[in-house]
Design a protein around this motif. Structure first.
Motif, PDB file in Angstrom:
ATOM      1  N   PRO A 174      77.485  64.646  83.895  1.00 43.89           N
ATOM      2  CA  PRO A 174      77.691  65.775  84.818  1.00 43.89           C
ATOM      3  C   PRO A 174      77.670  67.091  84.055  1.00 43.89           C
ATOM      4  CG  PRO A 174      79.381  64.076  85.092  1.00 43.89           C
ATOM      5  CD  PRO A 174      78.654  63.757  83.833  1.00 43.89           C
ATOM      6  N   PHE A 175      77.256  68.142  84.747  1.00 45.89           N
ATOM      7  CA  PHE A 175      77.256  69.468  84.137  1.00 45.89           C
ATOM      8  C   PHE A 175      77.841  70.466  85.119  1.00 45.89           C
ATOM      9  CE2 PHE A 175      75.567  73.704  83.524  1.00 45.89           C
ATOM     10  CZ  PHE A 175      75.773  73.905  82.160  1.00 45.89           C
ATOM     11  N   GLU A 176      78.741  71.297  84.630  1.00 45.74           N
ATOM     12  CA  GLU A 176      79.278  72.398  85.432  1.00 45.74           C
ATOM     13  C   GLU A 176      79.631  73.532  84.479  1.00 45.74           C
ATOM     14  OE1 GLU A 176      82.526  73.352  88.981  1.00 45.74           O
ATOM     15  OE2 GLU A 176      82.427  71.357  88.063  1.00 45.74           O
ATOM     16  N   GLY A 177      79.056  74.707  84.728  1.00 43.66           N
ATOM     17  CA  GLY A 177      79.335  75.829  83.853  1.00 43.66           C
ATOM     18  C   GLY A 177      78.350  76.955  84.051  1.00 43.66           C
ATOM     19  N   GLU A 178      78.455  77.964  83.171  1.00 41.44           N
ATOM     20  CA  GLU A 178      77.590  79.132  83.259  1.00 41.44           C
ATOM     21  C   GLU A 178      76.324  78.927  82.428  1.00 41.44           C
ATOM     22  OE1 GLU A 178      79.447  82.781  82.253  1.00 41.44           O
ATOM     23  OE2 GLU A 178      81.050  82.588  83.754  1.00 41.44           O
ATOM     24  N   VAL A 179      75.207  79.408  82.947  1.00 38.70           N
ATOM     25  CA  VAL A 179      73.950  79.393  82.208  1.00 38.70           C
ATOM     26  C   VAL A 179      73.302  80.770  82.337  1.00 38.70           C
ATOM     27  CG1 VAL A 179      73.585  76.931  82.661  1.00 38.70           C
ATOM     28  CG2 VAL A 179      72.491  78.624  84.128  1.00 38.70           C
ATOM     29  N   GLU A 180      72.521  81.136  81.337  1.00 35.84           N
ATOM     30  CA  GLU A 180      71.737  82.376  81.391  1.00 35.84           C
ATOM     31  C   GLU A 180      70.265  82.035  81.270  1.00 35.84           C
ATOM     32  OE1 GLU A 180      71.145  86.694  79.102  1.00 35.84           O
ATOM     33  OE2 GLU A 180      72.675  85.267  78.421  1.00 35.84           O
ATOM     34  N   LEU A 181      69.450  82.547  82.170  1.00 35.88           N
ATOM     35  CA  LEU A 181      68.014  82.281  82.153  1.00 35.88           C
ATOM     36  C   LEU A 181      67.359  83.174  81.106  1.00 35.88           C
ATOM     37  CD1 LEU A 181      67.199  82.074  85.991  1.00 35.88           C
ATOM     38  CD2 LEU A 181      68.075  80.310  84.456  1.00 35.88           C
ATOM     39  N   ILE A 182      66.658  82.554  80.153  1.00 32.37           N
ATOM     40  CA  ILE A 182      66.047  83.330  79.065  1.00 32.37           C
ATOM     41  C   ILE A 182      64.517  83.373  79.181  1.00 32.37           C
ATOM     42  CG2 ILE A 182      67.954  82.947  77.476  1.00 32.37           C
ATOM     43  CD1 ILE A 182      66.285  80.818  76.092  1.00 32.37           C
ATOM     44  N   THR A 183      63.973  82.789  80.242  1.00 38.41           N
ATOM     45  CA  THR A 183      62.551  82.968  80.557  1.00 38.41           C
ATOM     46  C   THR A 183      62.430  83.269  82.043  1.00 38.41           C
ATOM     47  OG1 THR A 183      62.165  80.616  81.040  1.00 38.41           O
ATOM     48  CG2 THR A 183      61.791  81.351  78.775  1.00 38.41           C
ATOM     49  N   MET A 184      61.306  83.862  82.422  1.00 36.88           N
ATOM     50  CA  MET A 184      61.040  84.155  83.830  1.00 36.88           C
ATOM     51  C   MET A 184      60.730  82.832  84.549  1.00 36.88           C
ATOM     52  SD  MET A 184      60.949  86.996  85.612  1.00 36.88           S
ATOM     53  CE  MET A 184      60.344  87.673  87.171  1.00 36.88           C
ATOM     54  N   PRO A 185      61.488  82.459  85.569  1.00 32.64           N
ATOM     55  CA  PRO A 185      61.230  81.189  86.249  1.00 32.64           C
ATOM     56  C   PRO A 185      59.840  81.148  86.886  1.00 32.64           C
ATOM     57  CG  PRO A 185      63.396  82.031  86.839  1.00 32.64           C
ATOM     58  CD  PRO A 185      62.678  83.126  86.103  1.00 32.64           C
ATOM     59  N   ARG A 186      59.287  79.950  86.966  1.00 33.91           N
ATOM     60  CA  ARG A 186      58.041  79.710  87.679  1.00 33.91           C
ATOM     61  C   ARG A 186      58.160  78.379  88.388  1.00 33.91           C
ATOM     62  NH1 ARG A 186      52.986  78.806  84.011  1.00 33.91           N
ATOM     63  NH2 ARG A 186      52.284  77.879  85.956  1.00 33.91           N
ATOM     64  N   GLU A 187      57.312  78.183  89.378  1.00 32.76           N
ATOM     65  CA  GLU A 187      57.380  76.937  90.141  1.00 32.76           C
ATOM     66  C   GLU A 187      56.630  75.833  89.408  1.00 32.76           C
ATOM     67  OE1 GLU A 187      56.004  77.492  94.098  1.00 32.76           O
ATOM     68  OE2 GLU A 187      57.617  78.851  94.655  1.00 32.76           O
ATOM     69  N   GLU A 235      56.094  70.456  91.836  1.00 36.20           N
ATOM     70  CA  GLU A 235      56.843  70.079  93.040  1.00 36.20           C
ATOM     71  C   GLU A 235      57.295  71.294  93.833  1.00 36.20           C
ATOM     72  OE1 GLU A 235      59.872  67.819  90.917  1.00 36.20           O
ATOM     73  OE2 GLU A 235      59.168  66.010  91.941  1.00 36.20           O
ATOM     74  N   GLY A 236      57.002  72.502  93.328  1.00 39.26           N
ATOM     75  CA  GLY A 236      57.429  73.716  94.006  1.00 39.26           C
ATOM     76  C   GLY A 236      58.845  74.136  93.677  1.00 39.26           C
ATOM     77  N   LYS A 237      59.486  73.515  92.659  1.00 35.15           N
ATOM     78  CA  LYS A 237      60.852  73.873  92.279  1.00 35.15           C
ATOM     79  C   LYS A 237      60.825  74.921  91.174  1.00 35.15           C
ATOM     80  CE  LYS A 237      63.965  70.711  91.885  1.00 35.15           C
ATOM     81  NZ  LYS A 237      64.708  69.493  91.448  1.00 35.15           N
ATOM     82  N   PRO A 238      61.683  75.950  91.252  1.00 37.63           N
ATOM     83  CA  PRO A 238      61.744  76.930  90.168  1.00 37.63           C
ATOM     84  C   PRO A 238      62.277  76.292  88.884  1.00 37.63           C
ATOM     85  CG  PRO A 238      62.829  77.733  92.172  1.00 37.63           C
ATOM     86  CD  PRO A 238      62.580  76.283  92.361  1.00 37.63           C
ATOM     87  N   VAL A 239      61.603  76.528  87.768  1.00 36.28           N
ATOM     88  CA  VAL A 239      62.031  75.987  86.471  1.00 36.28           C
ATOM     89  C   VAL A 239      62.021  77.114  85.451  1.00 36.28           C
ATOM     90  CG1 VAL A 239      61.257  73.625  86.913  1.00 36.28           C
ATOM     91  CG2 VAL A 239      59.661  75.259  85.943  1.00 36.28           C
TER      92      VAL A 239
END
Length: 754
Positions: free
Chosen positions: A96-109, A112-116
């Motif tokens: 399990p994971f629960e916590g804060e994350v910071e996005l360090i790249t610009m997301p793209r789909e 499957e159409g999911k943002p990564v």
């Protein structure tokens, strides 16, 4: 000796000396470029120490000692700040994971159409799959709840990522730089405008042309771009920025505002465009160079393209050291450097329209040829093939792409205010050129003669190629012929000349697996790499180089993506007679679409529950199904290969030492070549297995700088104490064993170090 001939020869050598001095002066006055070259070479040292030959070459040139000191300091800085070695403390189990994350790249789909994106948290750097909301941006800090998963071995190492967070919920705590919100809105609006109903072709290619959104490009269309040497059009890069910058600059010059304000607006608009396209290194480089060149226009100065290239390279490597391993960045850099150095700047004639048209055509041809020649060595080294028709193909493709890209921006902007007019314009300015472009490339792609497959085009060939081109451009034929002769000699020495009638090839497919068993024009392929892209760029070119016409069978050892990811591309490009899979995976989700495709293309599906023996020419290929266990790896198919009754090799997929122990009673040794299990993981290739089989050679299939630390030091130590030769695809590229009729054994061909 003929006095005239002697004088001519002396003249040629005098020109060579003059050209060399001229070349030295070119770099003497460009310290930013020298710093970039030195820094990049130092940063790339872990990848290959041979890159230090590049700054050494410049130090040996007749540049001053201060400049030599400058480039030496840059090399030292690169060595000190090299990208860190892969973190071997990777995620191995789901939690399990629960916590804060910071996005360090610009997301793209993703597909499957999911943002990564890539993110940092207290668990280190990871990939993250976000919920379906599409307004996440670079710099967002999120409160996430989900699962932390191991990366599958097909995933590339990026920025040291060590696992995957599957975010079931995410809440934004603070937002990133506001301009990225504008960029994201721009991307969504632009992509959404070209719907499938009104723009069937543009709907597929325009998101890739304009916004680097390639997930919607059909594999057949993608293959068409690959085979014609025009993939740069569907991977938004420097050329797209230059085209867009040109359009924006023309529009801004129509406004009654000061020149400095035009440049400021251009900078903001290009920044938004770069964010919308994902902030890839080639895009950032092109934006920086565009702004530098525009600033020269502001100050009414002659722009210096090489200094601008050096500045942009330094800034990119300063922001992201990992960019030094980005092939797209180096393709773009090589092309720009060649264009700046080799394409003359001439004023267009004003006599007549016909003279102007001839001038434009000549300039376009020169640009296309120079850019293609500059990037051929990198393409050849990376993909093992060169589309030699690409200069002529791009001569038509780039104008069509330019028209469609300019038309798309104009149609979209008008469509925001008057949708009907925008749609009508789009049919003419976007859909028509896109349809023409794809149709033209499809026609060119049918010419198999347009692709040249080459086994080796390494670093030294790259340097000699460009130095020879520089001399040829200056008409110093002594220098050109001598440097190209050295390049050709290196190529001949490095390429095996005896391809034999039968071979076993452990293919270089990055962090994945693929082995080719071949005699004459018939072959068996055991596993197919990590993705369709890998299959198209690495595996299929290898099959063609070896004149493989038919795949008697494709054996899928187990359904991990790094082993089966390229199966659909292989099925589409080759006639496959049999697809061999363990019956333990009949209901496996990842295999369902593959089975349907194989059946539709006439392949026979063989579900193996115990063992199966089939032959191609003098090869006996014996496939054994393991009973299975807790995961896919433990049910891997085991493949034993014999030639004329003699053992050749054994391939065990990702089977562990427990399965190896169970096989001891079924497999007899000694065996000449053993494929290390699970890419050289310490869970396989046990002491008992090595002692039983007594191989002479151990082959490890693994990717450069892979995050899993393959091959494990334990496995290398086990081989070392038994005096077993270890050959690795991440170090040596494809490793080939050819049948020698005289000794009636398979001999390893001379290595081509990549």
């Amino acid at each position: 000796m003929n006095p005239t001939s002697s004088k001519k020869s002396e003249s040629e050598f005098a020109k060579l000396g003059d050209s060399w001095r001229s070349l030295s002066e070119e770099f003497e006055h460009r310290p930013l470029l020298l710093l970039f070259i030195g820094l990049a070479s130092g940063l790339a040292f872990r990848h290959s120490a041979a890159y230090l030959l590049v700054p050494l070459f410049f130090c040996l040139m007749s540049i001053s000692w201060p400049k030599r000191g400058l480039i030496s300091l840059a090399v030292i800085a690169g060595l000190i700040f090299q990208p860190p070695a892969p973190d071997r403390n990777i995620v191995l189990e789901k939690s399990p994971f629960e916590g804060e994350v910071e996005l360090i790249t610009m997301p793209r789909e993703n597909w499957e159409g999911k943002p990564v994106a890539i993110a940092t948290s207290d668990k280190g750097t990871t990939f993250i799959e976000l919920p379906a909301r599409t307004d996440w941006i670079l710099g967002d800090i999120l409160q996430v709840k989900g699962e932390l998963l191991p990366m599958h071995e097909a995933q590339e190492r990026k920025l040291g990522a060590r696992g995957v967070i599957d975010a079931q919920s995410a809440e934004r705590i603070s937002g990133g730089f506001p301009v990225w919100n504008i960029a994201l809105a721009f991307r969504k609006s632009f992509v959404g405008f070209y719907n499938e109903k009104d723009f069937p072709v543009a709907h597929e290619v325009m998101p890739a042309f304009g916004m680097n959104q390639t997930q919607g490009v059909d594999s057949k269309t993608y293959d068409t771009f690959v085979r014609t040497g025009t993939t740069h059009l569907i991977a938004t890069s420097g050329i797209h920025v230059m085209i867009t910058a040109g359009l924006l600059f023309l529009l801004l010059r129509l406004l009654p505002i000061p020149r400095w304000l035009q440049i400021a607006f251009l900078g903001v608009l290009l920044l938004v465009f770069a964010g919308a396209a994902g902030l890839r290194p080639p895009i950032i480089r092109a934006v920086i160079m565009s702004l530098v060149m525009a600033s020269a226009y502001l100050w009414r100065r002659q722009p210096d393209g090489l200094s601008a290239l050096g500045l942009s390279g330094l800034l990119i490597l300063g922001l992201s050291r990992d960019s030094v391993f980005d092939v797209g960045f180096w393709m773009s850099t090589a092309a720009v450097a060649a264009l700046v150095m080799f394409v003359p700047t001439e004023k267009p004639p004003s006599e007549s329209s016909w003279e102007l048209a001839k001038f434009r055509f000549k300039q376009a041809l020169i640009v296309s040829v120079v850019a293609s020649l500059a990037t051929w060595p990198i393409s050849g080294d990376t993909f093992g093939e060169i589309a030699w028709l690409s200069p002529l193909t791009n001569l038509i493709a780039i104008p069509l792409a330019t028209v469609s890209l300019w038309g798309s921006v104009i149609s979209w902007l008008i469509g925001l205010g008057v949708p009907e007019v925008g749609l009508s314009l789009g049919q003419v300015l976007v859909e028509l050129p896109c349809t023409t472009l794809v149709g033209f490339l499809d026609w060119v792609a049918r010419w198999d003669a347009g692709i040249v497959f080459i086994p080796f085009f390494g670093l030294m060939m790259f340097g000699w190629w460009h130095l020879g081109a520089l001399f040829a451009w200056k008409r110093v034929w002594v220098g050109a012929v001598s440097t190209w002769s050295l390049a050709l000699a290196g190529l001949i020495i490095s390429v095996p000349t005896n391809f034999g009638l039968a071979s076993v090839d452990y293919l270089q497919v990055g962090q994945g697996d693929s082995t080719l068993i071949r005699e004459w024009d018939t072959a068996v392929l055991i596993d197919v790499g990590a993705s369709d892209r890998i299959a198209e760029r690495l595996i299929i070119p290898e099959l063609r180089k070896r004149n493989v016409q038919t795949l008697a069978a494709v054996v899928l050892t187990h359904p991990d993506l790094d082993h089966i990811g390229g199966v659909e591309a292989t099925l589409k490009r080759y006639k496959v007679q049999n697809l061999i899979v363990s019956s333990a995976f009949e209901d496996h989700e990842l295999l369902q679409s593959t089975i349907r495709l194989a059946e539709s293309r006439g392949a026979r599906i063989l579900w193996i529950s115990e063992s199966y023996l089939f032959k191609i020419e003098n090869f006996d290929v014996h496939v054994t199904a393991l009973s299975g266990g807790s995961d896919d790896n433990t049910a891997s198919l085991i493949t034993e290969v014999h030639y004329s009754g003699k053992p050749v090799t054994i391939i065990t997929g990702d089977a562990s030492s427990r399965e190896e122990q169970a096989l001891l009673s079924q497999v007899s040794g000694p065996i000449p070549v053993l494929k290390a299990g699970h890419h050289g993981s310490n869970t396989s290739t046990s002491d008992a297995w090595l002692d039983h089989l007594q191989p002479t050679d151990l082959v490890v299939s693994c990717g450069r700088l892979n995050s899993f630390g393959h091959p494990a030091s334990d496995v290398l130590e086990r081989a070392g104490v038994r005096n077993i030769n270890v050959w690795r695809t991440d170090v040596s590229g494809t490793i080939s064993y050819q049948y020698d009729a005289e000794s009636q054994t398979f001999k390893r061909m001379p290595l081509v170090t990549k």
